[in-house]
Design a protein around this motif. Sequence first.
Motif, PDB file in Angstrom:
ATOM      1  N   VAL A  19     -14.153 -21.629 -11.581  1.00 27.15           N
ATOM      2  CA  VAL A  19     -15.304 -22.520 -11.789  1.00 27.15           C
ATOM      3  C   VAL A  19     -14.840 -23.958 -11.990  1.00 27.15           C
ATOM      4  N   GLY A  20     -13.768 -24.138 -12.765  1.00 28.09           N
ATOM      5  CA  GLY A  20     -13.233 -25.478 -12.966  1.00 28.09           C
ATOM      6  C   GLY A  20     -12.772 -26.113 -11.672  1.00 28.09           C
ATOM      7  N   GLY A  21     -12.096 -25.340 -10.831  1.00 27.07           N
ATOM      8  CA  GLY A  21     -11.647 -25.857  -9.542  1.00 27.07           C
ATOM      9  C   GLY A  21     -12.804 -26.209  -8.627  1.00 27.07           C
ATOM     10  N   LEU A  22     -13.831 -25.349  -8.590  1.00 24.72           N
ATOM     11  CA  LEU A  22     -15.008 -25.620  -7.766  1.00 24.72           C
ATOM     12  C   LEU A  22     -15.730 -26.882  -8.234  1.00 24.72           C
ATOM     13  N   LEU A  23     -15.865 -27.030  -9.548  1.00 22.50           N
ATOM     14  CA  LEU A  23     -16.500 -28.236 -10.089  1.00 22.50           C
ATOM     15  C   LEU A  23     -15.684 -29.481  -9.770  1.00 22.50           C
ATOM     16  N   MET A  24     -14.357 -29.362  -9.825  1.00 20.40           N
ATOM     17  CA  MET A  24     -13.495 -30.495  -9.513  1.00 20.40           C
ATOM     18  C   MET A  24     -13.737 -30.982  -8.096  1.00 20.40           C
ATOM     19  N   VAL A  25     -13.802 -30.058  -7.156  1.00 19.35           N
ATOM     20  CA  VAL A  25     -14.048 -30.411  -5.760  1.00 19.35           C
ATOM     21  C   VAL A  25     -15.439 -31.009  -5.594  1.00 19.35           C
ATOM     22  N   THR A  26     -16.443 -30.355  -6.169  1.00 23.34           N
ATOM     23  CA  THR A  26     -17.834 -30.800  -6.015  1.00 23.34           C
ATOM     24  C   THR A  26     -18.049 -32.182  -6.629  1.00 23.34           C
ATOM     25  N   LEU A  27     -17.558 -32.368  -7.860  1.00 22.63           N
ATOM     26  CA  LEU A  27     -17.740 -33.652  -8.530  1.00 22.63           C
ATOM     27  C   LEU A  27     -16.962 -34.759  -7.836  1.00 22.63           C
ATOM     28  N   TRP A  28     -15.797 -34.409  -7.258  1.00 23.02           N
ATOM     29  CA  TRP A  28     -15.058 -35.435  -6.518  1.00 23.02           C
ATOM     30  C   TRP A  28     -15.838 -35.881  -5.293  1.00 23.02           C
ATOM     31  N   LEU A  29     -16.468 -34.963  -4.593  1.00 19.56           N
ATOM     32  CA  LEU A  29     -17.253 -35.328  -3.416  1.00 19.56           C
ATOM     33  C   LEU A  29     -18.401 -36.260  -3.801  1.00 19.56           C
ATOM     34  N   ILE A 172      -7.918 -41.291  -0.641  1.00 17.24           N
ATOM     35  CA  ILE A 172      -6.728 -40.479  -0.381  1.00 17.24           C
ATOM     36  C   ILE A 172      -6.159 -39.956  -1.695  1.00 17.24           C
ATOM     37  N   TYR A 173      -6.109 -40.823  -2.711  1.00 19.33           N
ATOM     38  CA  TYR A 173      -5.643 -40.377  -4.027  1.00 19.33           C
ATOM     39  C   TYR A 173      -6.495 -39.210  -4.528  1.00 19.33           C
ATOM     40  N   GLY A 174      -7.800 -39.379  -4.501  1.00 19.14           N
ATOM     41  CA  GLY A 174      -8.691 -38.323  -4.960  1.00 19.14           C
ATOM     42  C   GLY A 174      -8.592 -37.066  -4.122  1.00 19.14           C
ATOM     43  N   GLY A 175      -8.277 -37.237  -2.840  1.00 20.65           N
ATOM     44  CA  GLY A 175      -8.114 -36.073  -1.975  1.00 20.65           C
ATOM     45  C   GLY A 175      -6.991 -35.169  -2.454  1.00 20.65           C
TER      46      GLY A 175
END
Length: 204
Positions: A19-29, A172-175
């Motif tokens: 869940v933490g990883g999914l949120l990290m990706v979603t919030l970064w987008l 790119i950094y956030g990627g």
Amino acid sequence: MSTASTSVRIQLGSLLTVVGGLLMVTLWLIFTTLHGATSFNEDGSALGLSTLFWGMLLGSIPNLLIATGLILLSSCLAFTTGRLARLGYVLLLIGLIVPALADLAIQALGPPFFVPVAAVGLIVLASGVQSDSQISKPSRYLLLFVGPVLGIAFAWALVPTALTDSISGYRIYGGFAHFAAGVGWVMFGVSVLRARFTTIEAPS
């Protein structure tokens, strides 16, 4: 601790990491769409909330969920695998929790000072659990994947923005720091969960 209790902790820890990883990706987008691809904040908003709010969420909630998951997984990650694994485990938790609390305090996404701490912690932890049967090979490799990804992100952050802004350097950094790392954490949680179920279902 009973076998049943340990199993529940491992399952819950794995799920929190996913869940933490999914949120990290979603919030970064969301954040990168609102902030823009360079160091200049375009100050967009979503749901009436600014980039500062979304940056605070990005820097805090995923890290805290992943750290909580890792704490629940401590029995198979650190405390039975020797000093090297314990050192990496402690560094990793520091690299996740301290910046998360700092971002909550300043209510924005802070500088990546603790990214190298988490990166080193992951690499040391992965090295320390190499011979431990409680951690599957895919799980160890995924720890070793996320560590260098964070290391690359931090190295990129050290490049002057005058050079990186022309090629969307902030994105790119956030990627690396959020998208790739988030995917890595999702895959790590799934691999631990899968290995656990495989062990339970294996014939004695």
